[in-house]
Design a protein around this motif. Structure first.
Motif, PDB file in Angstrom:
ATOM      1  N   ILE A 106      -1.602  36.855 -17.061  1.00  0.00           N
ATOM      2  CA  ILE A 106      -2.123  37.450 -15.828  1.00  0.00           C
ATOM      3  C   ILE A 106      -2.646  36.367 -14.880  1.00  0.00           C
ATOM      4  O   ILE A 106      -2.528  36.486 -13.657  1.00  0.00           O
ATOM      5  N   ALA A 107      -3.189  35.285 -15.444  1.00  0.00           N
ATOM      6  CA  ALA A 107      -3.644  34.185 -14.590  1.00  0.00           C
ATOM      7  C   ALA A 107      -2.464  33.531 -13.879  1.00  0.00           C
ATOM      8  O   ALA A 107      -2.528  33.243 -12.674  1.00  0.00           O
ATOM      9  N   LEU A 108      -1.372  33.319 -14.595  1.00  0.00           N
ATOM     10  CA  LEU A 108      -0.204  32.693 -13.988  1.00  0.00           C
ATOM     11  C   LEU A 108       0.433  33.604 -12.938  1.00  0.00           C
ATOM     12  O   LEU A 108       0.942  33.129 -11.915  1.00  0.00           O
ATOM     13  N   ASP A 109       0.385  34.906 -13.170  1.00  0.00           N
ATOM     14  CA  ASP A 109       0.874  35.841 -12.151  1.00  0.00           C
ATOM     15  C   ASP A 109       0.082  35.686 -10.857  1.00  0.00           C
ATOM     16  O   ASP A 109       0.637  35.755  -9.755  1.00  0.00           O
ATOM     17  N   PHE A 110      -1.225  35.492 -10.989  1.00  0.00           N
ATOM     18  CA  PHE A 110      -2.081  35.344  -9.813  1.00  0.00           C
ATOM     19  C   PHE A 110      -1.695  34.097  -9.027  1.00  0.00           C
ATOM     20  O   PHE A 110      -1.598  34.131  -7.796  1.00  0.00           O
ATOM     21  N   TYR A 111      -1.458  32.994  -9.714  1.00  0.00           N
ATOM     22  CA  TYR A 111      -1.051  31.759  -9.029  1.00  0.00           C
ATOM     23  C   TYR A 111       0.284  31.949  -8.325  1.00  0.00           C
ATOM     24  O   TYR A 111       0.508  31.442  -7.230  1.00  0.00           O
ATOM     25  N   ARG A 112       1.179  32.683  -8.963  1.00  0.00           N
ATOM     26  CA  ARG A 112       2.479  32.942  -8.352  1.00  0.00           C
ATOM     27  C   ARG A 112       2.317  33.757  -7.065  1.00  0.00           C
ATOM     28  O   ARG A 112       2.974  33.490  -6.062  1.00  0.00           O
TER      29      ARG A 112
END
Length: 221
Positions: A106-112
């Motif tokens: 979910i953190a990586l989705d936010f950066y994307r």
């Protein structure tokens, strides 16, 4: 690369993502040593950790190409990300797998999402740095097999996943408060339209729900 125009907050975005990848590497490697029940499992999680480190190197090199010291770019985010890892230390192998797959996801989705409307070179870099390419599929297989063997672990792991997301959102708020340029980047990317921002959070929630379902867990409220 150094000639690409940089939107406000780009260095912050690359810095927080670089430190996220570095700490992801360190924590996964530690969890592989501490919790993996077999050498095959240790190798699988170590391989995922190695991918995190490769992404960290990619981001560090890009920052250097922009004339930015990677350590200086990462420094503002050390406390928040270290606190998240401290507060979400897994207690066993299954919790480590859920954290590697759903918590980091979910953190990586936010950066994307933050990079959606940046220049194409930076957006492609972020996409490459957060790409999974099926490497974490082994985590899904191990968790689903454990639930099939003992369905009672499902409830515990679902609660753990919700805790991971809650802590991630809390630390994300801290980062946004400390580095307004990142928050502004999201506004710039999605406009002042509250409906579009709501759709962004809906996409994040949907992606998390898919990960939970893949693990055989209920997303929860």
């Amino acid at each position: 690369m150094s000639d690409s125009p940089q939107a406000p907050g780009v260095v912050d975005l690359l810095g927080v993502l670089a430190y996220a990848e570095l700490t992801g590497f360190l924590r996964m490697a530690e969890d592989a040593t501490r919790f993996a029940p077999t050498l095959t499992d240790r190798a699988a999680l170590s391989d995922l950790a190695a991918t995190e480190y490769a992404h960290f190197r990619l981001l560090s090199q890009w920052l250097e190409s922009l004339g930015v010291d990677p350590e200086a770019a990462m420094e503002p985010f050390v406390t928040a990300l270290d606190d998240w890892h401290t507060q979400t230390q897994p207690s066993d192998w299954l919790e480590a797998l859920v954290k590697a797959y759903a918590g980091n996801g979910i953190a990586l989705d936010f950066y994307r999402e933050a990079a959606r409307h940046l220049d194409s070179a930076t957006k492609n870099l972020v996409d490459e740095a957060v790409a999974d390419e099926g490497r974490s599929e082994f985590a899904v297989e191990r968790v689903r097999a454990a639930i099939e063997a003992d369905p009672k672990v499902s409830g515990r792991l679902a609660l753990w996943a919700r805790r991971l997301v809650g802590e991630a959102l809390s630390q994300g708020q801290r980062v946004a408060a400390a580095r307004p340029s990142l928050a502004q980047m999201l506004v710039d990317a999605h406009g002042e339209d509250l409906a579009e921002i709501s759709r962004m959070f809906a996409r994040l929630t949907e992606a998390h729900g898919k990960r939970m379902s893949a693990l055989g867990l209920t997303p929860g409220p």
